[in-house]
Design an enzyme around this catalytic site. Structure first.
Site, PDB file in Angstrom:
ATOM      1  N   TRP A 290     -70.864  79.064  -1.847  1.00 26.32           N
ATOM      2  CA  TRP A 290     -71.621  79.687  -0.748  1.00 26.32           C
ATOM      3  C   TRP A 290     -72.912  80.309  -1.246  1.00 26.32           C
ATOM      4  O   TRP A 290     -73.942  80.206  -0.583  1.00 26.32           O
ATOM      5  CB  TRP A 290     -70.743  80.691  -0.007  1.00 26.32           C
ATOM      6  CG  TRP A 290     -69.571  79.996   0.601  1.00 26.32           C
ATOM      7  CD1 TRP A 290     -68.258  80.101   0.249  1.00 26.32           C
ATOM      8  CD2 TRP A 290     -69.618  78.992   1.635  1.00 26.32           C
ATOM      9  NE1 TRP A 290     -67.485  79.250   1.000  1.00 26.32           N
ATOM     10  CE2 TRP A 290     -68.284  78.559   1.856  1.00 26.32           C
ATOM     11  CE3 TRP A 290     -70.650  78.431   2.397  1.00 26.32           C
ATOM     12  CZ2 TRP A 290     -67.967  77.593   2.815  1.00 26.32           C
ATOM     13  CZ3 TRP A 290     -70.339  77.466   3.348  1.00 26.32           C
ATOM     14  CH2 TRP A 290     -69.010  77.060   3.553  1.00 26.32           C
TER      15      TRP A 290
ATOM     16  N   LYS B 183     -63.378  86.088   9.555  1.00 27.17           N
ATOM     17  CA  LYS B 183     -62.394  86.263   8.497  1.00 27.17           C
ATOM     18  C   LYS B 183     -61.726  87.639   8.594  1.00 27.17           C
ATOM     19  O   LYS B 183     -60.510  87.738   8.595  1.00 27.17           O
ATOM     20  CB  LYS B 183     -63.046  86.057   7.131  1.00 27.17           C
ATOM     21  CG  LYS B 183     -63.664  84.660   6.998  1.00 27.17           C
ATOM     22  CD  LYS B 183     -64.397  84.461   5.697  1.00 27.17           C
ATOM     23  CE  LYS B 183     -65.173  83.150   5.676  1.00 27.17           C
ATOM     24  NZ  LYS B 183     -64.340  81.960   5.705  1.00 27.17           N
TER      25      LYS B 183
ATOM     26  N   ASP C  74     -74.314  88.406   1.121  1.00 30.78           N
ATOM     27  CA  ASP C  74     -73.423  87.727   2.058  1.00 30.78           C
ATOM     28  C   ASP C  74     -72.035  88.320   1.844  1.00 30.78           C
ATOM     29  O   ASP C  74     -71.404  88.083   0.816  1.00 30.78           O
ATOM     30  CB  ASP C  74     -73.437  86.220   1.766  1.00 30.78           C
ATOM     31  CG  ASP C  74     -72.470  85.431   2.629  1.00 30.78           C
ATOM     32  OD1 ASP C  74     -71.762  86.036   3.467  1.00 30.78           O
ATOM     33  OD2 ASP C  74     -72.412  84.197   2.468  1.00 30.78           O
TER      34      ASP C  74
END
Length: 361
Positions: free
Chosen positions: A102, A196, A172
């Site tokens: 990511w 999440k 992030d």
């Protein structure tokens, strides 16, 4: 309804209490005679939800009045582009910590927009260990430093964050936001997909220092400008109303369960019971991440052979354990144990893994 143990990596589990409350309110929200799915984002019932969610985020993260809280579309993946579009000015360099899939995607998008530099990388370790963030060599012309706090695919997570001095620190936090207390004031910008730990898919949380907004060029398209969204309080266009509503319920659930210290204690207990099985299996199971980098959110592991691993996945699915197949980039197995996953589900998984080893070891 068949009962399942939800270990999906995202969208992940939601608290049963939240699902029940949403179900009760779905057809007639607060007695207004309409569903939350069909009311206007300009209506007072929605604005109350919107404002409450922003306040709860500031309360849980202990944010000062210098921060704007935004609710945007596009997931964290859109933020990979929005961040450099807004802040990577000509003549500046964006520093990226490359810790896995990511963070790599974020860095790749930034390269399309301006000059970038990898400040630290875990590539030589196969992204199974976190890059060291001590003594980063940050150029003076840096626009910002960007990192990913938790790599869901590799199962590695930063426990602390660097001091980048005068250079803004961006992060992030998609897969571990609200899972533990953090020193939010270290960051000038935080973004996170909700699906999440804090809600369903559809809304992306962005937290940004107001002082940074002044530097954003007016030439950026309105829908991609943090400044435009901040000036309109995330109501520049129709926000993801239902996702914000669900996130608000989850935030209240977190607050009612002792806040972020409560989440951290709960999540550590869940992680410990699973890592204990891996570490005491005599090699039948093996953790994929180095012990010093292990994630409290995503436990990645393998079995002693491909045949045993395939058999394990089949039996897990038969027993109602959902979402344990590893990401296609890493393979093997992964248990995602976000905030709403109960300890009892992790204990059941641990017990099953022990039993499976006894039958197949």
């Amino acid at each position: 309804m068949t009962y399942t143990y939800n270990f999906n990596a995202g969208p992940g589990a939601l608290p049963p209490e939240v699902l029940h409350e949403a179900q009760e309110e779905l057809r007639n929200f607060h007695g207004i005679g309409a569903s939350i799915l069909e009311i206007s984002h300009r209506s007072s019932p929605y604005e109350a939800i919107h404002n409450e969610a922003q306040l709860l985020i500031k309360e849980l993260l202990v944010l000062s009045s210098d921060y704007e809280v935004l609710f945007l579309h596009g997931g964290a993946s859109l933020q990979f582009s929005m961040v450099p579009l807004n802040f990577l000015a000509e003549g500046k360099t964006a520093g990226y910590v490359h810790s896995g899939t990511w963070s790599g995607k974020a860095w790749k998008e930034a390269q399309k927009i301006g000059k970038t530099l990898v400040l630290a990388s875990g590539e030589e370790e196969g992204f199974k260990r976190l890059p060291d963030l001590n003594n980063l060599d940050i150029p003076k012309d840096s626009a910002y430093v960007h990192l990913t706090s938790n790599e869901t695919i590799g199962g590695i997570q930063y426990k602390s964050f660097p001091d980048t001095g005068e250079v803004p620190l961006f992060a992030d936090l998609s897969s571990d936001i609200m899972s533990r207390p953090i020193e939010a004031s270290k960051f000038s910008l935080i973004y996170a997909g909700a699906q999440k730990n804090i809600g369903p898919a559809g809304v992306t949380l962005v937290i940004v220092r107001r002082s940074l907004l002044e530097s954003i060029p007016g030439s950026i398209p309105d829908m991609l400008s943090y400044n435009v969204h901040a000036k309109h309080r995330s109501l520049f266009n129709t926000p993801p109303v239902f996702s914000v509503y669900m996130m608000n319920l989850v935030l209240k659930w977190i607050l009612n369960h002792c806040g972020l210290p409560g989440m951290a204690a709960r999540n550590q207990q869940k992680a410990d019971v699973l890592y204990h099985v891996l570490d005491h299996s005599g090699g039948f199971y093996r953790g994929l991440a180095h012990k010093d980098s292990r994630s409290m959110m995503n436990i990645t592991f393998g079995a002693c052979s491909p045949d045993i691993e395939n058999k394990l996945l089949v039996e897990l699915e038969q027993e109602g354990f959902m979402g344990l197949k590893g990401h296609r980039d890493a393979g093997h197995l992964r248990a995602s144990i976000y905030n709403a996953v109960p300890f009892e589900h992790c204990k059941s998984l641990a017990d099953f893994l022990i039993d499976f080893q006894q039958r197949n070891g």
